[in-house]
Design an enzyme around this catalytic site. Structure first.
Site, PDB file in Angstrom:
ATOM      1  N   ALA A  66       8.439  -0.219  11.209  1.00  0.00           N
ATOM      2  CA  ALA A  66       7.974   0.052  12.565  1.00  0.00           C
ATOM      3  C   ALA A  66       6.488   0.393  12.481  1.00  0.00           C
ATOM      4  O   ALA A  66       5.996   0.836  11.437  1.00  0.00           O
ATOM      5  CB  ALA A  66       8.762   1.217  13.157  1.00  0.00           C
ATOM      6  N   GLY A 111      11.852  -0.464   9.275  1.00  0.00           N
ATOM      7  CA  GLY A 111      12.372  -1.398  10.274  1.00  0.00           C
ATOM      8  C   GLY A 111      12.512  -2.815   9.733  1.00  0.00           C
ATOM      9  O   GLY A 111      13.288  -3.605  10.265  1.00  0.00           O
ATOM     10  N   GLU A 114      15.784  -2.803   8.042  1.00  0.00           N
ATOM     11  CA  GLU A 114      16.787  -2.695   9.115  1.00  0.00           C
ATOM     12  C   GLU A 114      16.980  -4.055   9.810  1.00  0.00           C
ATOM     13  O   GLU A 114      18.106  -4.456  10.121  1.00  0.00           O
ATOM     14  CB  GLU A 114      16.363  -1.608  10.108  1.00  0.00           C
ATOM     15  CG  GLU A 114      16.484  -0.210   9.488  1.00  0.00           C
ATOM     16  CD  GLU A 114      15.838   0.883  10.314  1.00  0.00           C
ATOM     17  OE1 GLU A 114      14.658   0.724  10.705  1.00  0.00           O
ATOM     18  OE2 GLU A 114      16.495   1.910  10.574  1.00  0.00           O
ATOM     19  N   GLU A 134      10.964   6.046   5.442  1.00  0.00           N
ATOM     20  CA  GLU A 134      10.630   6.916   6.580  1.00  0.00           C
ATOM     21  C   GLU A 134      10.497   8.385   6.184  1.00  0.00           C
ATOM     22  O   GLU A 134       9.730   9.135   6.781  1.00  0.00           O
ATOM     23  CB  GLU A 134      11.700   6.774   7.678  1.00  0.00           C
ATOM     24  CG  GLU A 134      11.710   5.424   8.392  1.00  0.00           C
ATOM     25  CD  GLU A 134      12.560   4.374   7.703  1.00  0.00           C
ATOM     26  OE1 GLU A 134      12.980   4.588   6.546  1.00  0.00           O
ATOM     27  OE2 GLU A 134      12.805   3.333   8.341  1.00  0.00           O
TER      28      GLU A 134
HETATM   29  N1  COA Z   1       2.771   0.279  10.536  1.00  0.00           N
HETATM   30  C1  COA Z   1       1.507   0.047  10.908  1.00  0.00           C
HETATM   31  N2  COA Z   1       0.600  -0.556  10.108  1.00  0.00           N
HETATM   32  C2  COA Z   1       1.017  -0.927   8.895  1.00  0.00           C
HETATM   33  C3  COA Z   1       2.315  -0.703   8.432  1.00  0.00           C
HETATM   34  C4  COA Z   1       3.230  -0.090   9.334  1.00  0.00           C
HETATM   35  N3  COA Z   1       4.506   0.137   8.991  1.00  0.00           N
HETATM   36  N4  COA Z   1       2.424  -1.177   7.166  1.00  0.00           N
HETATM   37  C5  COA Z   1       1.213  -1.674   6.846  1.00  0.00           C
HETATM   38  N5  COA Z   1       0.355  -1.532   7.891  1.00  0.00           N
HETATM   39  C6  COA Z   1      -1.054  -1.928   7.972  1.00  0.00           C
HETATM   40  C7  COA Z   1      -1.959  -0.993   7.188  1.00  0.00           C
HETATM   41  O1  COA Z   1      -2.259   0.155   7.956  1.00  0.00           O
HETATM   42  C8  COA Z   1      -3.136  -1.881   6.962  1.00  0.00           C
HETATM   43  O2  COA Z   1      -3.898  -1.959   8.157  1.00  0.00           O
HETATM   44  P1  COA Z   1      -5.515  -1.852   8.103  1.00  0.00           P
HETATM   45  O3  COA Z   1      -5.940  -3.007   7.260  1.00  0.00           O
HETATM   46  O4  COA Z   1      -5.919  -1.985   9.543  1.00  0.00           O
HETATM   47  O5  COA Z   1      -5.805  -0.538   7.484  1.00  0.00           O
HETATM   48  C9  COA Z   1      -2.509  -3.248   6.735  1.00  0.00           C
HETATM   49  O6  COA Z   1      -1.236  -3.185   7.330  1.00  0.00           O
HETATM   50  C10 COA Z   1      -2.321  -3.616   5.268  1.00  0.00           C
HETATM   51  O7  COA Z   1      -1.580  -2.565   4.659  1.00  0.00           O
HETATM   52  P2  COA Z   1      -2.062  -1.793   3.334  1.00  0.00           P
HETATM   53  O8  COA Z   1      -1.397  -0.465   3.313  1.00  0.00           O
HETATM   54  O9  COA Z   1      -3.559  -1.821   3.232  1.00  0.00           O
HETATM   55  O10 COA Z   1      -1.460  -2.757   2.202  1.00  0.00           O
HETATM   56  P3  COA Z   1      -1.067  -2.336   0.713  1.00  0.00           P
HETATM   57  O11 COA Z   1      -0.802  -3.625  -0.001  1.00  0.00           O
HETATM   58  O12 COA Z   1      -2.061  -1.405   0.140  1.00  0.00           O
HETATM   59  O13 COA Z   1       0.321  -1.537   0.861  1.00  0.00           O
HETATM   60  C11 COA Z   1       2.532  -1.151   1.711  1.00  0.00           C
HETATM   61  C12 COA Z   1       1.474  -2.205   1.316  1.00  0.00           C
HETATM   62  C13 COA Z   1       3.701  -1.902   2.371  1.00  0.00           C
HETATM   63  C14 COA Z   1       3.019  -0.406   0.456  1.00  0.00           C
HETATM   64  C15 COA Z   1       1.924  -0.139   2.697  1.00  0.00           C
HETATM   65  O14 COA Z   1       1.296  -0.875   3.735  1.00  0.00           O
HETATM   66  C16 COA Z   1       2.922   0.790   3.331  1.00  0.00           C
HETATM   67  O15 COA Z   1       3.355   1.741   2.694  1.00  0.00           O
HETATM   68  N6  COA Z   1       3.266   0.567   4.631  1.00  0.00           N
HETATM   69  C17 COA Z   1       4.136   1.437   5.369  1.00  0.00           C
HETATM   70  C18 COA Z   1       5.573   1.230   4.975  1.00  0.00           C
HETATM   71  C19 COA Z   1       6.456   2.196   5.757  1.00  0.00           C
HETATM   72  O16 COA Z   1       6.391   3.393   5.610  1.00  0.00           O
HETATM   73  N7  COA Z   1       7.331   1.609   6.612  1.00  0.00           N
HETATM   74  C20 COA Z   1       8.245   2.391   7.402  1.00  0.00           C
HETATM   75  C21 COA Z   1       7.653   2.730   8.682  1.00  0.00           C
HETATM   76  S1  COA Z   1       8.754   3.744   9.673  1.00  0.00           S
END
Ligand code: COA
Length: 260
Positions: A66, A111, A114, A134
């Protein structure tokens, strides 16, 4: 041109729905959730569509969860409403009358997992990672994750993934029964294409009956589920496809199913 968070492409009877926010790793904001829900309802209503593939744009992510930025400022009631909208999407996917294949091309987190769990088959690239992170945000899965993980895999896996929040590899997800197959990333399309071709040629009414028996019947007590199965089994004898399938077997030829 207006940027669309969801792309829809047809190849014969196969509809591909792509979450299209690659710069945000296809994170699900409210707009994307709405567009996805509408896309699935449209696929369900279109008689030309026999199978649906769901995937994420770009090479990195299926769906990374999400949208955290959008959730950051929600209050309790708005959070509840957001969760319910997500749950509605997952339920729409899960109860579709046509098979839905998740093409897990990268991160399927929160999500994203999910959403994948709401699909009927999950094919993951070896490079994919899945999880319910989460807890790291002070949150819990809100689009059905606690419940579908438990049912699809096990109580042990649900507790581990949700409590620890650490992503797991596609291979581990396979061992937990969370995905059906893991393939090298460069073979993902070939494998998904083979499955969609098979399902697109299968008897549509029988596919629908199987989905209803397993999805709906599986939520009831065994006796009720068996009654439901018997009714659906009987109904198949009223279809032209059943006559075609049995005649083709006897005649040693390939059946042609028309969904009648
Ligand atoms: N919601 C909003 N934005 C997200 C996102 C999410 N769940 N997951 C990734 N993004 C965005 C990042 O903020 C970033 O945006 P920006 O370039 O404007 O800063 C872009 O996507 C790329 O992500 P980034 O974190 O730079 O890539 P990474 O390769 O370093 O890491 C992940 C990849 C998946 C490990 C990391 O993005 C992450 O932990 N995301 C969240 C996962 C999460 O907690 N999901 C559950 C949400 S309830």
């Amino acid at each position: 041109m207006v940027h669309s968070p969801v792309l829809i492409d047809d190849a014969g009877a196969v509809r591909r729905i792509t979450v299209n926010r690659p710069d945000k790793l296809n994170a699900l904001n409210a707009h994307t959730i709405q567009a996805l829900t509408e896309a699935f309802l449209a696929a369900d209503a279109d008689p030309a569509v026999r199978v649906v593939v769901l995937t994420g744009a770009g090479a990195k992510a299926f769906v990374a969860g999400a949208d955290i930025a959008e959730m950051a400022d929600l209050d309790a009631m708005a959070g509840r409403a957001f969760g319910l909208r997500g749950q509605t999407l997952m339920r729409t996917v899960e109860t579709l009358s046509k098979p839905v294949i998740a093409r897990i091309n990268g991160f399927a987190l929160g999500g994203g997992l999910e959403l994948a769990m709401a699909c009927h088959l999950r094919i993951a690239a070896e490079t994919a990672k899945v999880g319910q992170p989460e807890i790291n945000l002070g949150l819990i899965p809100g689009f059905g994750g606690t419940q579908r993980l438990l049912r699809l895999s096990s109580r042990a896996a649900a507790l581990e993934l949700c409590l620890l929040g650490a992503p797991i590899t596609a291979t581990r997800a396979l061992a937990l029964g969370l995905v059906n197959e893991v393939v090298p990333a460069d073979e993902l399309d070939a494998r998904v294409d083979a499955l969609t071709a098979q399902l697109a040629n299968a008897a549509p009414l029988a596919l629908r009956a199987i989905l209803e028996c397993i999805v709906h019947g599986g939520e009831s007590a065994l006796g009720e589920g068996l009654q439901y199965e018997a009714a659906q089994f009987g109904l198949m004898f009223a279809t032209a496809d059943m006559r075609e399938g049995t005649a083709a077997f006897v005649g040693k030829r390939k059946p042609i199913f028309e969904g009648r």
